[in-house]
Design an enzyme around this catalytic site. Structure first.
Site, PDB file in Angstrom:
ATOM      1  N   LYS A  24     -50.484 -11.359  84.366  1.00  0.00           N
ATOM      2  CA  LYS A  24     -49.942 -11.716  83.052  1.00  0.00           C
ATOM      3  C   LYS A  24     -49.915 -13.235  82.911  1.00  0.00           C
ATOM      4  O   LYS A  24     -49.347 -13.934  83.764  1.00  0.00           O
ATOM      5  CB  LYS A  24     -48.531 -11.129  82.932  1.00  0.00           C
ATOM      6  CG  LYS A  24     -48.058 -10.867  81.523  1.00  0.00           C
ATOM      7  CD  LYS A  24     -46.758 -10.069  81.572  1.00  0.00           C
ATOM      8  CE  LYS A  24     -46.146  -9.896  80.208  1.00  0.00           C
ATOM      9  NZ  LYS A  24     -44.758  -9.413  80.305  1.00  0.00           N
TER      10      LYS A  24
HETATM   11  O1  G3P Z   1     -42.148  -8.356  78.277  1.00  0.00           O
HETATM   12  C1  G3P Z   1     -41.930  -9.237  77.251  1.00  0.00           C
HETATM   13  C2  G3P Z   1     -41.168  -8.732  76.053  1.00  0.00           C
HETATM   14  O2  G3P Z   1     -41.236  -7.361  75.926  1.00  0.00           O
HETATM   15  C3  G3P Z   1     -39.810  -9.339  75.920  1.00  0.00           C
HETATM   16  O3  G3P Z   1     -38.966  -8.673  75.050  1.00  0.00           O
HETATM   17  O4  G3P Z   1     -36.748  -8.277  74.030  1.00  0.00           O
HETATM   18  O5  G3P Z   1     -37.068 -10.206  75.604  1.00  0.00           O
HETATM   19  O6  G3P Z   1     -38.058 -10.261  73.334  1.00  0.00           O
HETATM   20  P1  G3P Z   1     -37.622  -9.409  74.468  1.00  0.00           P
END
Ligand code: G3P
Length: 215
Positions: free
Chosen positions: A83
């Protein structure tokens, strides 16, 4: 649409895997920090549970560091996907990994032109962050529609992985928009099967049955 879980918590991954519908896992530095564990060790543990793609993010922000770290991550298991952020260094590293046959997930995608460039560089996955766009007063789903349209129009093979999903409505919208994959926290996976009428209906079936036959 494939379903990935967005966590580094082993128990949640095992529980989601046991449901029988889990296709992969995404992790990031914040999720690993939350668990307080060694990133490499945790990835080994995750790959013992899940056969599908497991995204492992690099910490380096320079091209050389990304390539070095990404190769280390990729050597952990054959299903590791490296990633990388949607930056210039990330794009360059994406192209290098594509040439080496190592799969990449291009993360922190917030606009369609980033998704176009990483597709040109041979990314396996692109991760537009829906929830974080909603957080700043815009509509994250617009980005999903735009990327879908660009990828279909030009025949790019990069999979559209909707990330930063916060609730079941995001999931439904992703399904209708033609996302290839959605990665979601365990709490949202649990919500997907919930409906009060299912619980009420089940309760009534059992009450009626017991009334007639006892037990
Ligand atoms: O994996 C990255 C992403 O899904 C992060 O989500 O909720 O932290 O914006 P969030």
């Amino acid at each position: 649409m494939e379903l990935y879980i967005d966590t580094a918590n082993l128990e949640e991954i095992q529980q989601a895997h046991d449901l029988g519908v889990l296709d992969g896992v995404t992790t990031n530095p914040s999720l690993i920090a939350k668990e307080g564990v060694d990133y490499g060790k945790r990835l080994e543990e995750i790959c013992r549970v899940v056969e599908g793609p497991v995204s492992a993010e690099v910490i380096a922000v320079d091209y050389e560091g990304m390539v070095r770290e990404g190769r280390q991550r990729a050597s952990i298991a054959p299903n590791i996907v490296v990633k990388l952020p949607c930056t210039a260094a990330g794009l360059k590293a994406c192209k290098s990994f594509a040439d080496e046959g190592i799969k990449t997930n291009m993360t922190l995608c917030f606009q369609p032109l980033q998704a176009w460039l990483v597709a040109k560089a041979g990314a396996f996955l692109v991760s537009p962050f829906i929830g974080r766009i909603d957080d700043v007063g815009q509509d994250g789903m617009d980005l999903i529609h735009q990327i879908r349209s660009i990828y279909d129009q030009y025949g790019y093979n990069t999979k559209l992985l909707a990330a930063s999903i916060r609730h079941p409505k995001h999931m439904l919208d992703c399904l209708l928009a033609g996302a290839d994959v959605a990665t979601v926290p365990f709490s949202v996976i649990a919500q997907l099967l919930k409906h009060p009428l299912t619980d009420i209906g089940l309760e009534k079936f059992l009450v009626d049955y017991r009334k007639a036959f006892g037990g």
